[in-house]
Design a protein around this motif. Structure first.
Motif, PDB file in Angstrom:
ATOM      1  N   LEU A   1      12.966   4.955  -0.990  1.00  0.00           N
ATOM      2  CA  LEU A   1      12.119   4.296  -1.976  1.00  0.00           C
ATOM      3  C   LEU A   1      10.908   5.155  -2.293  1.00  0.00           C
ATOM      4  CD1 LEU A   1      12.043   0.608  -0.614  1.00  0.00           C
ATOM      5  CD2 LEU A   1      13.556   1.568  -2.366  1.00  0.00           C
ATOM      6  N   VAL A   2      10.502   5.119  -3.547  1.00  0.00           N
ATOM      7  CA  VAL A   2       9.293   5.798  -4.007  1.00  0.00           C
ATOM      8  C   VAL A   2       8.309   4.741  -4.487  1.00  0.00           C
ATOM      9  CG1 VAL A   2       8.307   7.410  -5.675  1.00  0.00           C
ATOM     10  CG2 VAL A   2      10.583   7.850  -4.696  1.00  0.00           C
ATOM     11  N   PHE A   3       7.123   4.754  -3.906  1.00  0.00           N
ATOM     12  CA  PHE A   3       6.046   3.858  -4.338  1.00  0.00           C
ATOM     13  C   PHE A   3       5.082   4.688  -5.177  1.00  0.00           C
ATOM     14  CE2 PHE A   3       7.862   1.987  -0.599  1.00  0.00           C
ATOM     15  CZ  PHE A   3       7.865   0.628  -0.861  1.00  0.00           C
ATOM     16  N   ASP A   4       5.049   4.393  -6.462  1.00  0.00           N
ATOM     17  CA  ASP A   4       4.270   5.168  -7.427  1.00  0.00           C
ATOM     18  C   ASP A   4       3.234   4.254  -8.084  1.00  0.00           C
ATOM     19  OD1 ASP A   4       3.338   7.087  -9.121  1.00  0.00           O
ATOM     20  OD2 ASP A   4       5.114   7.163 -10.403  1.00  0.00           O
ATOM     21  N   GLY A   5       2.170   3.983  -7.332  1.00  0.00           N
ATOM     22  CA  GLY A   5       1.154   3.056  -7.831  1.00  0.00           C
ATOM     23  C   GLY A   5       1.607   1.615  -7.789  1.00  0.00           C
ATOM     24  N   ALA A   6       2.522   1.265  -6.903  1.00  0.00           N
ATOM     25  CA  ALA A   6       3.019  -0.107  -6.808  1.00  0.00           C
ATOM     26  C   ALA A   6       1.908  -1.046  -6.348  1.00  0.00           C
ATOM     27  CB  ALA A   6       4.199  -0.171  -5.843  1.00  0.00           C
ATOM     28  N   GLN A   7       1.830  -2.210  -6.968  1.00  0.00           N
ATOM     29  CA  GLN A   7       0.801  -3.179  -6.610  1.00  0.00           C
ATOM     30  C   GLN A   7       1.241  -3.963  -5.381  1.00  0.00           C
ATOM     31  OE1 GLN A   7      -0.108  -6.116  -9.630  1.00  0.00           O
ATOM     32  NE2 GLN A   7      -2.186  -6.429  -8.851  1.00  0.00           N
ATOM     33  N   GLY A   8       0.313  -4.110  -4.421  1.00  0.00           N
ATOM     34  CA  GLY A   8       0.609  -4.853  -3.213  1.00  0.00           C
ATOM     35  C   GLY A   8      -0.625  -5.555  -2.686  1.00  0.00           C
ATOM     36  N   TRP A   9      -0.436  -6.371  -1.676  1.00  0.00           N
ATOM     37  CA  TRP A   9      -1.529  -7.151  -1.103  1.00  0.00           C
ATOM     38  C   TRP A   9      -1.518  -7.005   0.411  1.00  0.00           C
ATOM     39  CZ3 TRP A   9       1.325  -8.421  -5.288  1.00  0.00           C
ATOM     40  CH2 TRP A   9       0.624  -8.661  -6.479  1.00  0.00           C
ATOM     41  N   LEU A  10      -2.698  -6.929   0.991  1.00  0.00           N
ATOM     42  CA  LEU A  10      -2.853  -6.721   2.415  1.00  0.00           C
ATOM     43  C   LEU A  10      -2.369  -7.945   3.194  1.00  0.00           C
ATOM     44  CD1 LEU A  10      -4.090  -4.788   4.608  1.00  0.00           C
ATOM     45  CD2 LEU A  10      -6.211  -6.125   4.361  1.00  0.00           C
ATOM     46  N   ILE A  11      -1.607  -7.697   4.252  1.00  0.00           N
ATOM     47  CA  ILE A  11      -1.189  -8.747   5.186  1.00  0.00           C
ATOM     48  C   ILE A  11      -1.967  -8.539   6.478  1.00  0.00           C
ATOM     49  CG2 ILE A  11       0.718  -9.704   6.538  1.00  0.00           C
ATOM     50  CD1 ILE A  11       2.632  -8.797   4.381  1.00  0.00           C
ATOM     51  N   GLY A  12      -2.745  -9.529   6.872  1.00  0.00           N
ATOM     52  CA  GLY A  12      -3.543  -9.409   8.086  1.00  0.00           C
ATOM     53  C   GLY A  12      -4.789  -8.573   7.855  1.00  0.00           C
ATOM     54  N   GLU A  13      -5.302  -8.000   8.939  1.00  0.00           N
ATOM     55  CA  GLU A  13      -6.533  -7.224   8.875  1.00  0.00           C
ATOM     56  C   GLU A  13      -6.240  -5.762   8.550  1.00  0.00           C
ATOM     57  OE1 GLU A  13      -9.553  -8.560   9.194  1.00  0.00           O
ATOM     58  OE2 GLU A  13      -8.640 -10.539   9.465  1.00  0.00           O
ATOM     59  N   ALA A  14      -7.221  -5.118   7.910  1.00  0.00           N
ATOM     60  CA  ALA A  14      -7.113  -3.688   7.643  1.00  0.00           C
ATOM     61  C   ALA A  14      -6.984  -2.920   8.959  1.00  0.00           C
ATOM     62  CB  ALA A  14      -8.332  -3.203   6.862  1.00  0.00           C
ATOM     63  N   ASN A  15      -6.131  -1.917   8.961  1.00  0.00           N
ATOM     64  CA  ASN A  15      -5.883  -1.039  10.116  1.00  0.00           C
ATOM     65  C   ASN A  15      -5.250  -1.762  11.311  1.00  0.00           C
ATOM     66  OD1 ASN A  15      -7.148   1.040   8.621  1.00  0.00           O
ATOM     67  ND2 ASN A  15      -9.152   0.410   9.412  1.00  0.00           N
ATOM     68  N   GLN A  16      -4.751  -2.969  11.082  1.00  0.00           N
ATOM     69  CA  GLN A  16      -4.085  -3.740  12.136  1.00  0.00           C
ATOM     70  C   GLN A  16      -2.639  -4.046  11.743  1.00  0.00           C
ATOM     71  OE1 GLN A  16      -5.593  -4.523  15.126  1.00  0.00           O
ATOM     72  NE2 GLN A  16      -7.245  -3.233  14.339  1.00  0.00           N
ATOM     73  N   GLY A  17      -2.051  -3.142  10.965  1.00  0.00           N
ATOM     74  CA  GLY A  17      -0.718  -3.402  10.431  1.00  0.00           C
ATOM     75  C   GLY A  17       0.375  -3.448  11.478  1.00  0.00           C
ATOM     76  N   LEU A  18       0.236  -2.640  12.527  1.00  0.00           N
ATOM     77  CA  LEU A  18       1.283  -2.630  13.549  1.00  0.00           C
ATOM     78  C   LEU A  18       1.365  -3.968  14.276  1.00  0.00           C
ATOM     79  CD1 LEU A  18       1.297   0.884  15.235  1.00  0.00           C
ATOM     80  CD2 LEU A  18       2.944  -0.106  13.658  1.00  0.00           C
ATOM     81  N   ALA A  19       0.223  -4.591  14.529  1.00  0.00           N
ATOM     82  CA  ALA A  19       0.241  -5.895  15.196  1.00  0.00           C
ATOM     83  C   ALA A  19       0.974  -6.917  14.355  1.00  0.00           C
ATOM     84  CB  ALA A  19      -1.193  -6.354  15.465  1.00  0.00           C
ATOM     85  N   ALA A  20       0.754  -6.879  13.030  1.00  0.00           N
ATOM     86  CA  ALA A  20       1.449  -7.800  12.142  1.00  0.00           C
ATOM     87  C   ALA A  20       2.932  -7.454  12.044  1.00  0.00           C
ATOM     88  CB  ALA A  20       0.796  -7.785  10.760  1.00  0.00           C
ATOM     89  N   MET A  21       3.223  -6.167  11.947  1.00  0.00           N
ATOM     90  CA  MET A  21       4.612  -5.744  11.800  1.00  0.00           C
ATOM     91  C   MET A  21       5.425  -6.019  13.055  1.00  0.00           C
ATOM     92  SD  MET A  21       6.904  -4.437   9.821  1.00  0.00           S
ATOM     93  CE  MET A  21       6.315  -3.404   8.484  1.00  0.00           C
ATOM     94  N   PHE A  22       4.797  -5.948  14.216  1.00  0.00           N
ATOM     95  CA  PHE A  22       5.541  -6.161  15.457  1.00  0.00           C
ATOM     96  C   PHE A  22       6.036  -7.586  15.600  1.00  0.00           C
ATOM     97  CE2 PHE A  22       4.186  -2.060  17.350  1.00  0.00           C
ATOM     98  CZ  PHE A  22       5.416  -1.692  17.884  1.00  0.00           C
ATOM     99  N   VAL A  23       5.397  -8.538  14.922  1.00  0.00           N
ATOM    100  CA  VAL A  23       5.941  -9.892  14.889  1.00  0.00           C
ATOM    101  C   VAL A  23       7.343  -9.866  14.296  1.00  0.00           C
ATOM    102  CG1 VAL A  23       5.665 -12.198  13.901  1.00  0.00           C
ATOM    103  CG2 VAL A  23       3.652 -10.949  14.738  1.00  0.00           C
ATOM    104  N   MET A  24       7.506  -9.096  13.232  1.00  0.00           N
ATOM    105  CA  MET A  24       8.809  -8.975  12.594  1.00  0.00           C
ATOM    106  C   MET A  24       9.748  -8.097  13.418  1.00  0.00           C
ATOM    107  SD  MET A  24       9.727  -8.161   8.628  1.00  0.00           S
ATOM    108  CE  MET A  24       8.629  -6.785   8.462  1.00  0.00           C
TER     109      MET A  24
END
Length: 584
Positions: A263-286
């Motif tokens: 996949l190529v993300f070329d300016g794709a719009q997205g929204w933050l899940i959880g806290e900034a710089n804490q993505g691994l903690a959120a992703m590890f739930v999944m």
């Protein structure tokens, strides 16, 4: 030539006798309306769906594969209609909360469903396998408006999610990823970068796809501490395509009906899940949910390999066997299952499949208790045990899935090597499960370094207590005393190994890394010993005339006669791993 039938009778045995799940449900407000007949009715319907809808698409999906054209992916013929039938049956919502349109059933039932999906059609199930994990991730960490907007679509099956971690230079080491997210004035972010090996990154099963993407903010720290998680839909609410495209498909050894995309993300719009710089903690739930499901893939492969090897061995006549069952007349050639070498393979297939089912379902049952048990200590202990079991189930089960598929192929002889008999597809499909969602080597390190040494043996102590309690209970029955004694010995060996590892790690910090793989195998075989010791004991509740009772005692006897001998190899490897491995 290839078939699958849901093993409902053994599933019921695990639910009713091995786990005694209905009694636990009655004590839990979330599941107090659920009883065994209703649970089995759900599984019977799942069995019909997997047998009649998914299994017939398994071989054809492998032969046809997915097709990419100008950024769009077409799945094999029949996959889209099967997904619609899956949605119409309410299967995506099985374990999701009722408030969001789910059925609110235990994860234990969902584990049985996942086994059936992977056994009947692994490639198709790759599109749905991440749904519950994404649901948990968004429910735990998503902003309220994100939950309100997207969770109902995930639960209903209207939208399918993906997990976007891997990049060309960042596989298992996600700290190396470069995908970046730039803040926008409207509170959203614009993502730029490349991801690969994304299962279901593009397909024709749903109109929209929700990508859960790991990326870096402009001021993020280096390494894994600077990773954030974002939700990036394929299509925006106005119907316009977002800035994400599929620029190719991987051509793989197996699961060819699963669209593995770059996949190529070329300016794709997205929204933050959880806290900034804490993505691994959120992703590890999944990811933790996904790792249990990947372990169930190994169980599914073992089960379908066992079913088809058993059927073929009963039909194929080859040579005269040295011995025959009493009352069977001698003939020019006997079925393969009369020959000792094939009997051993078939018995091991059955012991592995039914043994892993009990342990895999136990982990799911523990997750239900960790969330819903009334007593706080019960919740805490269940959570600790489930976390300890997860890396073992992921690594040991998937290794068994590949190994047992190979053993099953041997039963077919030369026919097993040709596509008409499809065991070669099971062998190919099963191999990837040892790699993705954290390779089995990473699982071994996680088990020993984090889950055993890292918490000073607290969760491991709970497991040892379970093993010793089963040995005590089994010792009360004459038929089970030998099994109970063997389980007690395995428990003592495992405890001694951990004590030795703690001591030797003080002087050799690389030592636990060198022996982590053997330690995980040791734990896996010990869990099978627990499975069969308990199965033998609780099978006494079945009528004496029930063939399942005799089968459980036979399999337990086989396991304790043959399989623990492998422990000697792993124990020796752990004890003798004194020298640092040479650098090459």
């Amino acid at each position: 030539m290839w078939s699958y039938q849901a093993p409902l009778r053994d599933m019921q045995f695990v639910f009713e006798h091995w786990l005694q799940a209905p009694a636990t449900w009655r004590r839990c407000q979330a599941f107090d309306a659920l009883d065994l007949p209703l649970a089995m009715q759900v599984l019977e319907e799942a069995g019909r769906f997997t047998q009649n809808v998914l299994a017939p698409l398994n071989s054809s999906g492998d032969r046809q594969g997915c097709r990419w054209r100008a950024g769009h992916v077409s799945t094999p013929d029949g996959f889209a209609s099967a997904y619609q039938a899956y949605v119409d049956g309410g299967w995506p919502a099985l374990a999701c909360g009722e408030a969001l349109g789910g059925q609110g059933l235990p994860q234990l039932l969902d584990a049985a469903l996942q086994e059936m999906l992977y056994a009947s059609n692994h490639a198709w199930a790759m599109y749905t396998g991440i749904v519950y994990g994404a649901y948990l991730c968004l429910k735990s960490h998503g902003a309220p408006w994100l939950q309100e907007r997207y969770l109902p679509e995930i639960v209903s099956g209207l939208t399918l999610p993906t997990m976007c971690l891997t990049e060309p230079q960042a596989g298992s080491d996600v700290g190396l990823l470069r995908c970046r997210a730039e803040p926008g004035v409207d509170g959203s972010y614009r993502l730029h970068g490349n991801k690969l090996f994304i299962s279901g990154g593009e397909h024709d099963l749903t109109e929209n796809i929700l990508h859960l993407v790991l990326a870096r903010l402009p001021d993020a720290p280096s390494g894994s501490r600077g990773i954030s998680l974002f939700l990036v839909p394929k299509r925006l609410d106005d119907g316009q395509a977002n800035g994400v495209r599929c620029d190719g498909l991987e051509h793989k050894m197996g699961i060819k009906g699963s669209a593995t995309c770059s996949l190529v993300f070329d300016g794709a719009q997205g929204w933050l899940i959880g806290e900034a710089n804490q993505g691994l903690a959120a992703m590890f739930v999944m990811m933790n949910s996904a790792r249990l499901h990947v372990g169930l893939q190994g169980l599914g492969h073992t089960e379908v390999a066992w079913q088809n090897a058993r059927k073929y061995a009963a039909e194929r006549l080859q040579m005269r066997a040295p011995l025959r069952p009493e009352g069977v007349q001698a003939q020019a050639a006997d079925p393969l299952h009369y020959h000792p070498a094939m009997r051993r393979v078939l018995l091991e297939l059955r012991a592995a499949s039914e043994g892993m089912r009990a342990i895999g379902y136990w982990a799911a049952h523990l997750l239900d208790q960790a969330e819903h048990a009334v007593d706080p200590q019960t919740r805490q202990h269940a959570s600790q045990l489930a976390q300890l079991l997860t890396p073992i189930i992921k690594a040991f089960f998937t290794e068994q899935g590949f190994r047992q598929a190979s053993s099953s192929l041997q039963v077919f002889g030369g026919y097993g090597y040709v596509t008409e008999f499809a065991i070669e597809q099971t062998l190919r499909d099963s191999r990837i499960a040892m790699i993705y969602e954290g390779s089995n080597e990473i699982q071994a390190n996680d088990l020993l370094l984090r889950k055993v040494l890292g918490d000073h043996g607290q969760a491991f102590g709970l497991l040892l207590a379970q093993l010793r309690e089963e040995a005590r209970l089994g010792g009360d029955w004459v038929e089970c005393q030998g099994f109970a004694a063997a389980l007690e010995n395995l428990c003592n060996s495992l405890a001694a190994v951990v004590e030795d590892v703690v001591e030797r790690t003080r002087e050799d910090r690389e030592y636990p890394y060198r022996i982590a793989g053997d330690f995980l195998q040791l734990c896996g075989v010990t869990l099978l010993a627990l499975s069969w010791a308990r199965a033998a004991r609780v099978s006494r509740a079945l009528p004496e005339t029930d063939p399942l009772r005799a089968g459980k005692l036979q399999s337990a006897g086989f396991f304790f006669d043959y399989l623990p001998s492998r422990l000697a190899q792993h124990l020796a490897a752990i004890v003798d791993a004194r020298a640092t491995l040479a650098f090459i």
